[in-house]
Motif scaffolding. Structure first.
Motif, PDB file in Angstrom:
ATOM      1  N   ASP A   1       0.293  -1.213  -0.055  1.00 53.96           N
ATOM      2  CA  ASP A   1      -0.148   0.015   0.102  1.00 53.96           C
ATOM      3  C   ASP A   1       1.014   1.264  -0.084  1.00 53.96           C
ATOM      4  O   ASP A   1       1.194   2.196  -0.848  1.00 53.96           O
ATOM      5  N   GLU A   2       1.933   1.665   0.847  1.00 52.18           N
ATOM      6  CA  GLU A   2       2.329   2.305   1.148  1.00 52.18           C
ATOM      7  C   GLU A   2       3.246   2.568  -0.271  1.00 52.18           C
ATOM      8  O   GLU A   2       3.862   3.490  -0.999  1.00 52.18           O
TER       9      GLU A   2
ATOM     10  N   MET B   1       5.431   7.158  -4.802  1.00 49.77           N
ATOM     11  CA  MET B   1       5.967   9.064  -5.450  1.00 49.77           C
ATOM     12  C   MET B   1       4.299   9.378  -6.057  1.00 49.77           C
ATOM     13  O   MET B   1       4.317   9.324  -7.352  1.00 49.77           O
ATOM     14  N   PRO B   2       4.359  10.522  -5.125  1.00 46.84           N
ATOM     15  CA  PRO B   2       3.073  11.805  -5.418  1.00 46.84           C
ATOM     16  C   PRO B   2       3.424  12.701  -6.812  1.00 46.84           C
ATOM     17  O   PRO B   2       4.609  12.683  -6.803  1.00 46.84           O
TER      18      PRO B   2
ATOM     19  N   ARG C   1      -0.232  22.109  -6.676  1.00 53.91           N
ATOM     20  CA  ARG C   1      -0.399  21.097  -5.320  1.00 53.91           C
ATOM     21  C   ARG C   1      -0.238  19.226  -5.124  1.00 53.91           C
ATOM     22  O   ARG C   1      -0.513  18.868  -6.024  1.00 53.91           O
ATOM     23  N   PHE C   2       0.055  18.918  -4.617  1.00 53.19           N
ATOM     24  CA  PHE C   2      -0.436  17.707  -3.912  1.00 53.19           C
ATOM     25  C   PHE C   2      -1.303  17.333  -3.959  1.00 53.19           C
ATOM     26  O   PHE C   2      -2.477  17.687  -3.227  1.00 53.19           O
ATOM     27  N   GLN C   3      -2.079  15.862  -4.276  1.00 55.11           N
ATOM     28  CA  GLN C   3      -3.784  15.554  -3.868  1.00 55.11           C
ATOM     29  C   GLN C   3      -3.479  14.403  -2.754  1.00 55.11           C
ATOM     30  O   GLN C   3      -2.283  14.040  -2.148  1.00 55.11           O
ATOM     31  N   PRO C   4      -3.640  14.913  -1.530  1.00 55.67           N
ATOM     32  CA  PRO C   4      -3.724  14.374   0.085  1.00 55.67           C
ATOM     33  C   PRO C   4      -5.015  13.014  -0.168  1.00 55.67           C
ATOM     34  O   PRO C   4      -5.488  12.756  -1.556  1.00 55.67           O
TER      35      PRO C   4
ATOM     36  N   GLU D   1       3.899  15.343   0.817  1.00 57.27           N
ATOM     37  CA  GLU D   1       4.666  15.907   0.978  1.00 57.27           C
ATOM     38  C   GLU D   1       6.022  15.558   1.930  1.00 57.27           C
ATOM     39  O   GLU D   1       6.580  16.157   2.678  1.00 57.27           O
ATOM     40  N   LEU D   2       5.595  14.542   2.831  1.00 58.44           N
ATOM     41  CA  LEU D   2       6.243  14.300   3.511  1.00 58.44           C
ATOM     42  C   LEU D   2       6.926  12.854   3.027  1.00 58.44           C
ATOM     43  O   LEU D   2       7.447  12.268   3.081  1.00 58.44           O
ATOM     44  N   GLN D   3       6.815  12.617   1.712  1.00 54.00           N
ATOM     45  CA  GLN D   3       7.491  11.807   0.651  1.00 54.00           C
ATOM     46  C   GLN D   3       8.832  11.241   0.821  1.00 54.00           C
ATOM     47  O   GLN D   3       9.385  10.195   1.324  1.00 54.00           O
ATOM     48  N   ASP D   4       9.079  12.756   0.545  1.00 48.19           N
ATOM     49  CA  ASP D   4      10.703  12.893   0.431  1.00 48.19           C
ATOM     50  C   ASP D   4      11.532  12.147   1.545  1.00 48.19           C
ATOM     51  O   ASP D   4      11.918  11.822   1.990  1.00 48.19           O
ATOM     52  N   TRP D   5      10.624  12.885   3.320  1.00 44.74           N
ATOM     53  CA  TRP D   5      11.127  12.152   4.366  1.00 44.74           C
ATOM     54  C   TRP D   5      11.247  11.477   4.400  1.00 44.74           C
ATOM     55  O   TRP D   5      12.056   9.908   5.628  1.00 44.74           O
TER      56      TRP D   5
END
Length: 754
Positions: A15-16, A21-22, A29-32, A348-352
């Motif tokens: 799932d993750e 790859m957002p 803007r990103f889609q939440p 927005e948190l994917q790079d972290w």
């Protein structure tokens, strides 16, 4: 323990991967992951609008399926997932309902039918995002019930001239048949359609009670009705991409009478809802639950029985069915009222999230875009969770002290407070926990520290006990001491705000709590302590030591991603995945001394104040009952009878009402450890054990363990007026997804020592 098993880990990893790859949209803007819109008005309070008729379905079904399904309608409700065969099977048994519905409307004019079926509309109109949510506070020294309601509204679609108003009323002189009773549910055949329609449903076939004791005069008005109006207070404004959204709080005060009463309330004259308050000298009926969500990787449909919209609803529907039979006065949540772990999927948190080295994660800079995404997640996730399914109906029709008390890690993010200090203070992880606690206070406690302050002596909520400042969040701990009757009080201990790897609560919090306990009136015989994590529960020190060892080969392989063992380590600092769960426990090595100190302090309090102390907890996804009692050193000498033993404390564990039980191997291991003799407190004349209350399985077969029950559950609690006992009825799901439960009783006797 919060481990759902290796298959769930594998599913969670897949799932993750979908979110790793957002992509930005045309607006940049990103889609939440989760975004909610305003609610249609008839959904307010968790109730459905009347669907359009479908002439192809001829017979009425059983009364009320789960909330969020789509329905056909003739004279009743049918779930859209029901087959024609399922519908037709009900026709013969329910033809009487159809005839009564026909007779109801046969002699009405068009105007009369329209008036009868009209759904209440709010005026001025409010566009709800969540609510109404109820919260019980306490009963003060003057016998006044104190509580609150809260709604969240979208500013763009709402009219605030005048400001939102909550109107509530009751008849202090009315007692139907001497006792309040609501429609008795049939709860037959294990179906989900077992709860009576809400009175606001215009096609409800539930006959209203006959007016007695002057409840209504000839014109339908209550002769003795008391009514109050409360203007909403603006508690907080959330600024999101879709506009601004306002939190409105309404403080409620009800003078208690000699008997329990039904309280009716509306917001802006919309749909009428109700809840129940006890008599002034009555000890409350209440329910306890925990873990209202699924762990990552668990498929909710695996727990969805026939007729249910989702796997979240079955056991909640059972609780609501019991509430329909005899109303609860309060609902206590033992932590994890919702699961916020999916915050790590926000784009927005994917790079972290995808940083491979733990040090890179810890030192990652928190951007403004990430801050906005974290707030957006908590706002959307709370709105969605608290207005969905049977849980939403419980929020609006039972006084949920569950939005007062216990916060556990999943209300923030998995394991918050139980990781090493460097991770807890890292910019991104720390901000997630801080904002999670802010939204916990807002949505679950109806508290905004910036508005309400930090002085519990001048606070709107009188049950509040402010403790020490959190080491990782910018707020103090919020514990609560609530009246549950003249003989029963409950301490809802905040075990998360001040938590560190080597601390559960600070001495400042304990000092404030015990000071308030000592000031209670002498009529109190039962003190219930609610903690998220069980105090008396089997230890797993050997597993804790193995997972914490640098020599553990599975941890090393998990960190390198070898052999498909990446799921063995968590995504925050690459420690073993289960280690944060074990470090969370009161019985963990780092908390052992504090736990033992707390037990002995509670014993001193019990003896000095002549009070029976009991504990209720959640977290572990099992039902169990731990026991602390006086240690009898002479083998042939009998135990001190429980009423005479001030050390006698049961720890009722009720978990989870939604989440999956641990794997069978974990349950077997914990069951084996449950029989182990613990000598930790023998020096203080205290013995610890587990009570073998599960003499049978819920389906009647021989149990796998008499000590641990790995099925979904909740607990009903009542005070026995004949004996003075506090009676705990642990309701365990009979068949997965079916929703029906079987009960297991344990009692806490009143104090009878000198």
């Amino acid at each position: 323990m919060d481990n759902p098993g290796w298959h769930a880990f594998h599913r969670a990893n897949k799932d993750e991967a979908r979110w790793s790859m957002p992509h930005r949209g045309p607006d940049g803007r990103f889609q939440p992951v989760e975004e909610v819109g305003p609610m249609a008005e008839p959904f307010v309070g968790g109730f459905l609008p009347p669907p359009s008729p479908n002439p192809s379905i001829r017979g009425p079904p059983p009364p009320l399926p789960p909330k969020d399904a789509s329905y056909f309608r003739t004279d009743g409700r049918v779930p859209s997932s029901a087959s024609w065969q399922e519908v037709s099977r009900t026709e013969s048994t329910l033809s009487g309902t159809a005839n009564s519905t026909y007779s109801m409307f046969a002699n009405m004019s068009a105007v009369e039918r329209s008036q009868h079926l009209r759904v209440a509309r709010m005026s001025p109109y409010l566009q709800f995002m969540a609510g109404p949510l109820l919260r019980y506070d306490t009963v003060d020294e003057h016998g006044v019930w104190r509580g609150a309601a809260m709604i969240v509204t979208a500013d763009a679609g709402s009219v605030y001239e005048p400001l939102p108003v909550l109107t509530y009323n009751w008849d202090p002189n009315f007692t139907p048949n001497g006792k309040l009773k609501r429609h008795v549910s049939t709860r037959t055949h294990g179906r989900s359609f077992d709860l009576a329609p809400h009175p606001s449903d215009p096609l409800s076939t539930v006959a209203p009670a006959s007016p007695t004791n002057g409840e209504q005069n000839g014109n339908g008005f209550h002769a003795n009705l008391e009514q109050r109006r409360v203007e909403g207070k603006e508690l907080y404004v959330y600024y999101g991409n879709g506009g601004t959204f306002t939190f409105w709080r309404f403080m409620i005060e009800i003078p208690l009478t000699s008997h329990e009463m039904k309280i009716n309330y509306t917001i802006n004259n919309g749909i009428e809802l109700n809840f129940y308050v006890p008599g002034r000298n009555q000890n409350m009926r209440w329910a306890a639950y925990s873990c209202n969500g699924f762990s990552a990787g668990v498929n909710p449909d695996d727990f969805r029985g026939p007729g249910f919209k989702s796997g979240y609803d079955p056991v909640w529907m059972d609780l609501l069915a019991h509430h329909a039979e005899e109303p609860f006065h309060a609902l206590m949540g033992g932590g994890d009222q919702l699961y916020c772990d999916s915050i790590i999927r926000e784009p927005e948190l994917q790079d972290w999230v995808t940083q491979l080295k733990p040090d890179a994660k810890k030192n990652y800079l928190l951007s403004d875009e990430m801050r906005l995404a974290i707030d957006r997640f908590f706002f959307n996730h709370y709105c969605q969770s608290f207005r969905s399914g049977a849980f939403a109906r419980a929020n609006s029709t039972i006084n949920p002290a569950d939005f007062t008390p216990i916060i556990d890690d999943h209300d923030l993010i998995d394991g918050f407070g139980s990781y090493p200090d460097d991770l807890m203070r890292s910019p991104v992880f720390n901000y997630i926990g801080s904002r999670g606690y802010f939204f916990f206070l807002l949505f679950q406690c109806f508290i905004n520290v910036d508005v309400d302050g930090r002085d519990d002596r001048r606070h709107p909520f009188k049950s509040l006990i402010i403790g020490g400042d959190g080491p990782y969040i910018p707020y103090p701990s919020h514990s609560f001491l609530s009246w549950l009757g003249p003989h029963v009080h409950m301490l809802l201990l905040d075990c998360r705000a001040e938590r560190k790897k080597d601390q559960v609560c600070s001495q400042q919090e304990y000092k404030a709590v015990f000071s308030r306990l000592a000031a209670l009136p002498r009529t109190v015989e039962h003190m219930v302590i609610q903690t998220g994590i069980p105090v008396a529960y089997p230890r797993m020190v050997f597993l804790e030591s193995a997972l914490d060892s640098k020599l553990n080969p599975l941890v090393a392989l998990g960190r390198s991603g070898s052999m498909g063992l990446s799921g063995f380590v968590n995504k925050f600092n690459a420690d073993a995945e289960l280690l944060d769960d074990l470090n969370d426990h009161w019985t963990a090595k780092a908390h052992k001394r504090e736990r033992n100190w707390l037990i002995l302090e509670l014993q001193k309090y019990a003896k000095a104040q002549h009070v029976r102390v009991s504990i209720v907890s959640g977290d572990v996804h099992c039902a169990a009952v731990g026991l602390l009692k006086t240690f009898v050193k002479e083998k042939k000498k009998p135990d001190i009878p429980p009423p005479q033993d001030h050390r006698y404390m049961v720890n009722v564990v009720t978990s989870a009402i939604v989440n999956t039980p641990p794997p069978n191997g974990v349950i077997t291991m914990v069951s084996t450890l449950a029989t182990k003799t613990h000598r930790t407190l023998h020096h203080a004349d205290t013995d610890e054990t587990m009570i073998p209350i599960f003499e049978r399985d819920p389906d009647g077969s021989a149990p796998k363990s008499k000590y641990i029950m790995g099925r979904r559950n909740w607990c009903s609690v009542n005070w026995d007026s004949q004996t003075g006992d506090l009676v705990w009825d642990i309701r365990v799901e009979i068949q997965k997804g079916n929703g029906q439960t079987s009960g297991y009783i344990v009692r806490s006797p009143p104090p009878r020592w000198n």
